[in-house]
Motif scaffolding. Structure first.
Motif, PDB file in Angstrom:
ATOM      1  N   ALA A 144     -17.214 -10.041 116.270  1.00  0.00           N
ATOM      2  CA  ALA A 144     -17.702 -11.401 116.527  1.00  0.00           C
ATOM      3  C   ALA A 144     -16.745 -12.445 115.982  1.00  0.00           C
ATOM      4  CB  ALA A 144     -19.090 -11.575 115.924  1.00  0.00           C
ATOM      5  N   VAL A 145     -16.216 -12.203 114.777  1.00  0.00           N
ATOM      6  CA  VAL A 145     -15.268 -13.157 114.180  1.00  0.00           C
ATOM      7  C   VAL A 145     -13.992 -13.207 115.010  1.00  0.00           C
ATOM      8  CG1 VAL A 145     -13.794 -13.555 112.172  1.00  0.00           C
ATOM      9  CG2 VAL A 145     -16.202 -12.997 111.854  1.00  0.00           C
ATOM     10  N   ALA A 146     -13.479 -12.044 115.417  1.00  0.00           N
ATOM     11  CA  ALA A 146     -12.259 -12.014 116.222  1.00  0.00           C
ATOM     12  C   ALA A 146     -12.464 -12.712 117.565  1.00  0.00           C
ATOM     13  CB  ALA A 146     -11.817 -10.568 116.432  1.00  0.00           C
ATOM     14  N   ALA A 147     -13.608 -12.469 118.205  1.00  0.00           N
ATOM     15  CA  ALA A 147     -13.896 -13.113 119.489  1.00  0.00           C
ATOM     16  C   ALA A 147     -14.009 -14.626 119.323  1.00  0.00           C
ATOM     17  CB  ALA A 147     -15.183 -12.548 120.084  1.00  0.00           C
ATOM     18  N   GLY A 148     -14.655 -15.061 118.263  1.00  0.00           N
ATOM     19  CA  GLY A 148     -14.758 -16.497 118.001  1.00  0.00           C
ATOM     20  C   GLY A 148     -13.411 -17.124 117.761  1.00  0.00           C
ATOM     21  N   PHE A 149     -12.566 -16.430 117.020  1.00  0.00           N
ATOM     22  CA  PHE A 149     -11.221 -16.945 116.751  1.00  0.00           C
ATOM     23  C   PHE A 149     -10.425 -17.072 118.056  1.00  0.00           C
ATOM     24  CE2 PHE A 149      -6.718 -16.108 115.891  1.00  0.00           C
ATOM     25  CZ  PHE A 149      -6.434 -17.197 115.078  1.00  0.00           C
ATOM     26  N   LEU A 150     -10.472 -16.027 118.873  1.00  0.00           N
ATOM     27  CA  LEU A 150      -9.746 -16.065 120.140  1.00  0.00           C
ATOM     28  C   LEU A 150     -10.262 -17.164 121.064  1.00  0.00           C
ATOM     29  CD1 LEU A 150      -9.304 -12.269 120.918  1.00  0.00           C
ATOM     30  CD2 LEU A 150      -7.535 -13.897 120.251  1.00  0.00           C
ATOM     31  N   LEU A 151     -11.563 -17.314 121.131  1.00  0.00           N
ATOM     32  CA  LEU A 151     -12.134 -18.378 121.963  1.00  0.00           C
ATOM     33  C   LEU A 151     -11.731 -19.757 121.469  1.00  0.00           C
ATOM     34  CD1 LEU A 151     -15.723 -17.113 122.828  1.00  0.00           C
ATOM     35  CD2 LEU A 151     -13.850 -17.558 124.407  1.00  0.00           C
ATOM     36  N   SER A 152     -11.726 -19.937 120.167  1.00  0.00           N
ATOM     37  CA  SER A 152     -11.350 -21.243 119.635  1.00  0.00           C
ATOM     38  C   SER A 152      -9.883 -21.548 119.933  1.00  0.00           C
ATOM     39  CB  SER A 152     -11.610 -21.308 118.116  1.00  0.00           C
ATOM     40  OG  SER A 152     -10.702 -20.482 117.423  1.00  0.00           O
ATOM     41  N   ARG A 153      -9.026 -20.516 119.887  1.00  0.00           N
ATOM     42  CA  ARG A 153      -7.619 -20.712 120.197  1.00  0.00           C
ATOM     43  C   ARG A 153      -7.429 -21.024 121.683  1.00  0.00           C
ATOM     44  NH1 ARG A 153      -3.875 -21.447 116.352  1.00  0.00           N
ATOM     45  NH2 ARG A 153      -2.371 -20.378 117.652  1.00  0.00           N
ATOM     46  N   LEU A 154      -8.164 -20.343 122.522  1.00  0.00           N
ATOM     47  CA  LEU A 154      -8.033 -20.570 123.967  1.00  0.00           C
ATOM     48  C   LEU A 154      -8.591 -21.929 124.390  1.00  0.00           C
ATOM     49  CD1 LEU A 154      -9.063 -17.071 125.358  1.00  0.00           C
ATOM     50  CD2 LEU A 154      -6.787 -18.086 125.407  1.00  0.00           C
ATOM     51  N   LEU A 155      -9.635 -22.365 123.728  1.00  0.00           N
ATOM     52  CA  LEU A 155     -10.286 -23.613 124.145  1.00  0.00           C
ATOM     53  C   LEU A 155      -9.837 -24.836 123.359  1.00  0.00           C
ATOM     54  CD1 LEU A 155     -13.918 -22.225 124.579  1.00  0.00           C
ATOM     55  CD2 LEU A 155     -12.192 -22.634 126.343  1.00  0.00           C
ATOM     56  N   SER A 156      -8.914 -24.658 122.428  1.00  0.00           N
ATOM     57  CA  SER A 156      -8.502 -25.788 121.601  1.00  0.00           C
ATOM     58  C   SER A 156      -7.658 -26.783 122.389  1.00  0.00           C
ATOM     59  CB  SER A 156      -7.728 -25.304 120.372  1.00  0.00           C
ATOM     60  OG  SER A 156      -6.503 -24.709 120.760  1.00  0.00           O
ATOM     61  N   GLY A 157      -7.003 -26.328 123.451  1.00  0.00           N
ATOM     62  CA  GLY A 157      -6.253 -27.249 124.297  1.00  0.00           C
ATOM     63  C   GLY A 157      -4.867 -27.583 123.787  1.00  0.00           C
ATOM     64  N   ARG A 158      -4.306 -26.822 122.915  1.00  0.00           N
ATOM     65  CA  ARG A 158      -2.946 -27.106 122.410  1.00  0.00           C
ATOM     66  C   ARG A 158      -1.914 -26.517 123.294  1.00  0.00           C
ATOM     67  NH1 ARG A 158      -3.095 -26.887 115.888  1.00  0.00           N
ATOM     68  NH2 ARG A 158      -4.761 -28.356 115.652  1.00  0.00           N
TER      69      ARG A 158
END
Length: 76
Positions: free
Chosen positions: A62-76
Protein backbone atom coordinates in the motif's frame (compact mmCIF):
# COMPACT_ATOMS: atom_id res chain seq x y z
CA UNK A 1 -54.77 -5.12 -50.47
CA UNK A 2 -52.91 -8.41 -50.63
CA UNK A 3 -49.60 -6.59 -51.11
CA UNK A 4 -50.32 -4.40 -48.11
CA UNK A 5 -51.12 -7.47 -46.01
CA UNK A 6 -47.87 -9.14 -47.07
CA UNK A 7 -45.87 -6.00 -46.25
CA UNK A 8 -47.59 -5.70 -42.87
CA UNK A 9 -46.94 -9.38 -42.13
CA UNK A 10 -43.27 -9.01 -43.11
CA UNK A 11 -42.92 -5.92 -40.94
CA UNK A 12 -44.43 -7.76 -37.97
CA UNK A 13 -42.09 -10.71 -38.49
CA UNK A 14 -39.07 -8.40 -38.68
CA UNK A 15 -40.16 -6.59 -35.53
CA UNK A 16 -40.66 -9.91 -33.72
CA UNK A 17 -37.19 -11.08 -34.79
CA UNK A 18 -35.60 -7.85 -33.59
CA UNK A 19 -37.48 -8.02 -30.28
CA UNK A 20 -36.38 -11.62 -29.80
CA UNK A 21 -32.75 -10.77 -30.51
CA UNK A 22 -32.89 -7.81 -28.13
CA UNK A 23 -34.41 -10.00 -25.44
CA UNK A 24 -31.68 -12.61 -25.85
CA UNK A 25 -28.98 -9.93 -25.73
CA UNK A 26 -30.46 -8.42 -22.58
CA UNK A 27 -30.59 -11.85 -20.95
CA UNK A 28 -26.96 -12.56 -21.88
CA UNK A 29 -25.89 -9.18 -20.50
CA UNK A 30 -27.75 -9.86 -17.29
CA UNK A 31 -25.98 -13.18 -16.88
CA UNK A 32 -22.58 -11.60 -17.57
CA UNK A 33 -23.36 -8.88 -15.04
CA UNK A 34 -24.11 -11.49 -12.40
CA UNK A 35 -20.87 -13.30 -13.25
CA UNK A 36 -18.91 -10.06 -12.91
CA UNK A 37 -20.50 -9.33 -9.54
CA UNK A 38 -19.58 -12.81 -8.34
CA UNK A 39 -16.01 -12.39 -9.60
CA UNK A 40 -15.76 -9.01 -7.84
CA UNK A 41 -16.96 -10.48 -4.55
CA UNK A 42 -14.47 -13.35 -4.89
CA UNK A 43 -11.62 -10.94 -5.62
CA UNK A 44 -12.48 -8.76 -2.62
CA UNK A 45 -12.64 -11.81 -0.37
CA UNK A 46 -9.28 -13.03 -1.68
CA UNK A 47 -7.73 -9.61 -1.00
CA UNK A 48 -9.15 -9.52 2.53
CA UNK A 49 -7.83 -13.00 3.19
CA UNK A 50 -4.36 -12.06 1.93
CA UNK A 51 -4.30 -8.88 4.01
CA UNK A 52 -5.31 -10.78 7.14
CA UNK A 53 -2.60 -13.36 6.51
CA UNK A 54 0.14 -10.89 5.51
CA UNK A 55 -0.47 -7.54 7.21
CA UNK A 56 3.12 -6.24 7.01
CA UNK A 57 3.50 -7.13 3.33
CA UNK A 58 0.10 -5.59 2.59
CA UNK A 59 1.11 -2.37 4.33
CA UNK A 60 4.34 -2.28 2.31
CA UNK A 61 2.45 -2.77 -0.94
CA UNK A 62 0.00 0.00 0.00
CA UNK A 63 2.82 2.42 0.85
CA UNK A 64 4.67 1.61 -2.39
CA UNK A 65 1.49 2.03 -4.46
CA UNK A 66 0.74 5.35 -2.77
CA UNK A 67 4.26 6.56 -3.41
CA UNK A 68 4.10 5.59 -7.08
CA UNK A 69 0.70 7.22 -7.53
CA UNK A 70 1.87 10.42 -5.90
CA UNK A 71 4.91 10.51 -8.21
CA UNK A 72 2.79 9.88 -11.29
CA UNK A 73 0.14 12.42 -10.38
CA UNK A 74 2.41 15.15 -9.05
CA UNK A 75 2.75 16.69 -12.51
CA UNK A 76 6.50 17.35 -12.48
Amino acid sequence: METLDKATHSAHEAFDNIASAASQAAEALGEKGEQLQHAEKQLVENCRSYIRGNPITSLGIAVAAGFLLSRLLSGR
